[in-house]
Design a protein around this motif. Structure first.
Motif, mmCIF file in Angstrom:
data_model
loop_
_atom_site.group_PDB
_atom_site.id
_atom_site.type_symbol
_atom_site.label_atom_id
_atom_site.label_comp_id
_atom_site.label_asym_id
_atom_site.label_seq_id
_atom_site.Cartn_x
_atom_site.Cartn_y
_atom_site.Cartn_z
ATOM 1 N N PHE A 1 -8.338 4.329 6.322
ATOM 2 C CA PHE A 1 -7.330 4.593 7.346
ATOM 3 C C PHE A 1 -6.634 5.919 7.046
ATOM 4 C CE2 PHE A 1 -8.100 0.133 7.562
ATOM 5 C CZ PHE A 1 -7.890 -0.233 8.878
ATOM 6 N N ARG A 2 -6.844 6.892 7.940
ATOM 7 C CA ARG A 2 -6.165 8.184 7.812
ATOM 8 C C ARG A 2 -4.808 8.066 8.497
ATOM 9 N NH1 ARG A 2 -3.638 12.100 6.686
ATOM 10 N NH2 ARG A 2 -4.099 14.268 7.223
ATOM 11 N N GLY B 1 4.711 1.819 5.371
ATOM 12 C CA GLY B 1 5.643 0.891 4.758
ATOM 13 C C GLY B 1 4.919 -0.297 4.153
ATOM 14 N N GLU B 2 5.639 -1.076 3.368
ATOM 15 C CA GLU B 2 5.036 -2.204 2.671
ATOM 16 C C GLU B 2 4.485 -3.232 3.660
ATOM 17 O OE1 GLU B 2 3.366 -4.147 -0.252
ATOM 18 O OE2 GLU B 2 4.408 -2.222 -0.488
ATOM 19 N N ARG B 3 5.186 -3.442 4.773
ATOM 20 C CA ARG B 3 4.702 -4.405 5.769
ATOM 21 C C ARG B 3 3.349 -3.989 6.313
ATOM 22 N NH1 ARG B 3 4.588 -4.421 11.154
ATOM 23 N NH2 ARG B 3 4.588 -6.420 12.281
ATOM 24 N N ASP B 4 3.190 -2.698 6.638
ATOM 25 C CA ASP B 4 1.918 -2.208 7.175
ATOM 26 C C ASP B 4 0.815 -2.260 6.120
ATOM 27 O OD1 ASP B 4 3.129 -1.763 9.563
ATOM 28 O OD2 ASP B 4 3.064 0.436 9.476
ATOM 29 N N ARG B 5 1.153 -1.931 4.897
ATOM 30 C CA ARG B 5 0.160 -1.980 3.818
ATOM 31 C C ARG B 5 -0.354 -3.402 3.638
ATOM 32 N NH1 ARG B 5 0.306 2.327 0.079
ATOM 33 N NH2 ARG B 5 -0.073 0.881 -1.643
ATOM 34 N N GLU B 6 0.544 -4.364 3.683
ATOM 35 C CA GLU B 6 0.132 -5.755 3.523
ATOM 36 C C GLU B 6 -0.689 -6.233 4.714
ATOM 37 O OE1 GLU B 6 -0.886 -9.367 2.509
ATOM 38 O OE2 GLU B 6 -0.090 -7.836 1.136
ATOM 39 N N GLU C 1 -9.352 -10.966 5.315
ATOM 40 C CA GLU C 1 -9.810 -11.847 6.374
ATOM 41 C C GLU C 1 -11.243 -11.566 6.791
ATOM 42 O OE1 GLU C 1 -8.671 -12.921 11.049
ATOM 43 O OE2 GLU C 1 -7.364 -11.619 9.854
ATOM 44 N N HIS C 2 -11.596 -10.268 6.875
ATOM 45 C CA HIS C 2 -12.910 -9.896 7.409
ATOM 46 C C HIS C 2 -13.886 -9.402 6.338
ATOM 47 C CE1 HIS C 2 -11.660 -10.328 11.594
ATOM 48 N NE2 HIS C 2 -10.527 -9.737 11.272
ATOM 49 N N GLY C 3 -13.455 -9.372 5.088
ATOM 50 C CA GLY C 3 -14.351 -8.956 4.015
ATOM 51 C C GLY C 3 -14.539 -7.456 3.918
ATOM 52 N N PHE C 4 -13.526 -6.684 4.290
ATOM 53 C CA PHE C 4 -13.592 -5.221 4.187
ATOM 54 C C PHE C 4 -12.814 -4.744 2.965
ATOM 55 C CE2 PHE C 4 -13.678 -5.315 9.052
ATOM 56 C CZ PHE C 4 -15.063 -5.185 9.100
ATOM 57 N N ALA C 5 -13.338 -3.731 2.289
ATOM 58 C CA ALA C 5 -12.531 -2.979 1.328
ATOM 59 C C ALA C 5 -11.685 -2.004 2.131
ATOM 60 C CB ALA C 5 -13.423 -2.228 0.349
ATOM 61 N N ILE C 6 -10.384 -1.940 1.840
ATOM 62 C CA ILE C 6 -9.468 -1.100 2.599
ATOM 63 C C ILE C 6 -9.013 0.079 1.737
ATOM 64 C CG2 ILE C 6 -7.302 -0.997 3.881
ATOM 65 C CD1 ILE C 6 -9.392 -2.799 5.184
ATOM 66 N N LEU D 1 -6.658 0.391 -1.288
ATOM 67 C CA LEU D 1 -5.502 -0.484 -1.115
ATOM 68 C C LEU D 1 -5.850 -1.897 -1.551
ATOM 69 C CD1 LEU D 1 -2.636 -1.048 0.044
ATOM 70 C CD2 LEU D 1 -3.756 -1.483 2.255
ATOM 71 N N TRP D 2 -7.028 -2.374 -1.087
ATOM 72 C CA TRP D 2 -7.514 -3.702 -1.472
ATOM 73 C C TRP D 2 -9.026 -3.728 -1.367
ATOM 74 C CZ3 TRP D 2 -10.618 -7.475 0.471
ATOM 75 C CH2 TRP D 2 -10.603 -8.696 -0.239
ATOM 76 N N PRO D 3 -9.717 -4.291 -2.354
ATOM 77 C CA PRO D 3 -9.238 -4.697 -3.681
ATOM 78 C C PRO D 3 -8.940 -3.484 -4.555
ATOM 79 C CG PRO D 3 -11.622 -4.926 -3.545
ATOM 80 C CD PRO D 3 -11.165 -4.517 -2.173
#
Length: 436
Positions: free
Chosen positions: A200-201, A207-212, A220-225, A238-240
């Motif tokens: 995500f560019r 903010g923390e809410r958007d990051r979470e 949920e969908h099995g993507f690395a973010i 960001l995750w994992p």
């Protein structure tokens, strides 16, 4: 818009039909060769006009119903309305015309076109993102065919890897819930054999809410973010915490497979299935022998270099991007390959003084970007090189370089053919074998 009737006599390089009205070329979106159409001019230029098809008056026998309901609006594909056999025949014709017109050469034989799965093939790409308050939501997709300033309103994509293409609507919905929705500029996707990553560019800090919210979407969908707040070097997971992207290749001839790890913004071949077929094709043409020394130019992550290393005495890969060279070396070590060396060099500048450029090489593999390899051909190949395999993503630069190899360096253009790396687009990928 004024309407005209016209017969389509040719195709443009990007898959539009070509007609002539009062002697002026008109490029017609949605029209196929030999069709008669009613068209409307939408843009006028000094030497040509652009138009769209209003009505089909005489239909091509090669016209088919597009699988994607967004075809014609979305600019991601241009040829879904043309049957597969006619698509590849058109690409072969484009290559032949470029050889004749630009390189003044002709292959001694034509290779059968290399084709693969035409749907869900795209493992790498960039999706545009735009918040549209009038629609009350965020659009995620490719640019519109008729107006690239806008993002096409799509819910799924038939050519993207299914794990991503089937979730365009869900991705759009999730971005729409973010406080920073208007600050997400694009989303890059990259799929390895086992994992899929989204980058995500974002133009402002999240903010923390958007990051979470993004991390939860990944879970949920099995993507690395991944997040990208700035340039390429700013990309971070960001995750994992430690995602891993990789793909495996079979070098053939019973050699052990190789696995290439890559980062989500690294260059890799877009079509995974065709990449394996292309590798096998290139190996057959290169004919690597246990005693050979091979030079691989524009080597990237070692897509060809490392499989070749399994079958020859020594191989050297040269690439201009330092990060790719570093990861190619890491991939060699990870695969236990000790006969591959990698070098960083700008191959669009004179490198004849470099150690690798002064050495004799039995065989040469070239896989340059669109600009081609003419700068390299000023000082390579040496007389020791008897065979060259050239993988090309642009028929005009291949044709020019083929002319140089034949007319300046004394090679024969033994064979050439197209590879359908990008089905449903007018992009022409090709391969050629030169010998002397």
């Amino acid at each position: 818009m004024k309407e005209y009737e016209a017969t389509i006599t040719d195709f443009t390089h990007d898959g539009k039909g070509v007609a002539r009205i009062d002697g002026k070329a008109v490029f017609v979106a949605g029209a196929l060769q030999d069709e008669r159409v009613r068209l409307a001019i939408r843009r006028r230029h000094r030497t040509y006009d652009e138009a769209e098809t209003v009505e089909l008056l005489e239909r091509s026998p090669h016209r088919v119903e597009p699988k994607c309901p967004h075809f014609g609006q979305c600019g991601g594909c241009s040829l879904q309305h043309l049957d597969a056999a006619a698509q590849i025949a058109m690409k072969q014709r484009v290559l032949a015309e470029n050889f004749a017109r630009i390189g003044k050469v002709e292959p001694e034989s034509w290779l059968p076109p290399l084709t693969g799965e035409p749907w869900g093939y795209r493992r790498k790409g960039r999706l545009s993102v735009r918040s549209v308050p009038k629609k009350g939501r965020v659009l995620v997709g490719f640019r519109e065919e008729s107006n690239p300033r806008y993002v096409a309103d799509i819910g799924r994509c038939e050519v993207i890897h299914p794990r991503i293409g089937e979730r365009i609507a869900a991705l759009s919905e999730r971005v729409g819930t973010l406080e920073a929705a208007a600050d997400i500029a694009q989303i890059e996707f990259a799929a390895g054999d086992d994992a899929v990553a989204l980058v995500f560019r974002h133009l402002k800090p999240l903010g923390e809410r958007d990051r979470e919210a993004l991390a939860a979407f990944g879970r949920e969908h099995g993507f690395a973010i991944y997040l990208q707040p700035g340039g390429v070097s700013s990309v971070h997971p960001l995750w994992p915490e430690e995602p891993r992207l990789a793909f495996r290749l079979d070098p053939g001839a019973g050699a052990d497979p190789v696995e290439l790890e890559f980062r989500p913004l690294d260059f890799v071949q877009v079509n995974a299935g065709m990449n394996q077929r292309m590798l096998a094709h290139a190996m057959a043409l290169l004919d690597p022998q246990p005693g050979d020394r091979v030079l691989d130019l524009f080597c990237g992550l070692g897509n060809f270099t490392l499989p070749i290393a399994r079958r020859v005495a020594e191989v050297a890969g040269v690439e201009g991007e330092h990060g790719l060279v570093e990861r190619a070396g890491d991939n060699a070590a990870r695969n236990g390959i000790g006969n591959a060396r990698f070098h960083v060099a700008n191959l669009f500048e004179d490198q004849r003084g470099a150690d690798w450029a002064r050495q004799p090489w039995d065989k040469l593999l070239l896989d340059p970007p669109r600009a081609g390899a003419d700068k390299v051909l000023d000082y390579l190949p040496h007389k020791a090189t008897k065979r060259i395999v050239y993988v090309s993503c642009h028929p005009a630069s291949l044709a020019r370089d083929a002319g140089l190899l034949v007319h300046r360096h004394g090679f024969r253009l033994v064979s050439a053919g197209v590879m359908d790396m990008f089905p449903h687009t007018a992009h022409v990928e090709s391969i050629a074998l030169f010998e002397r």
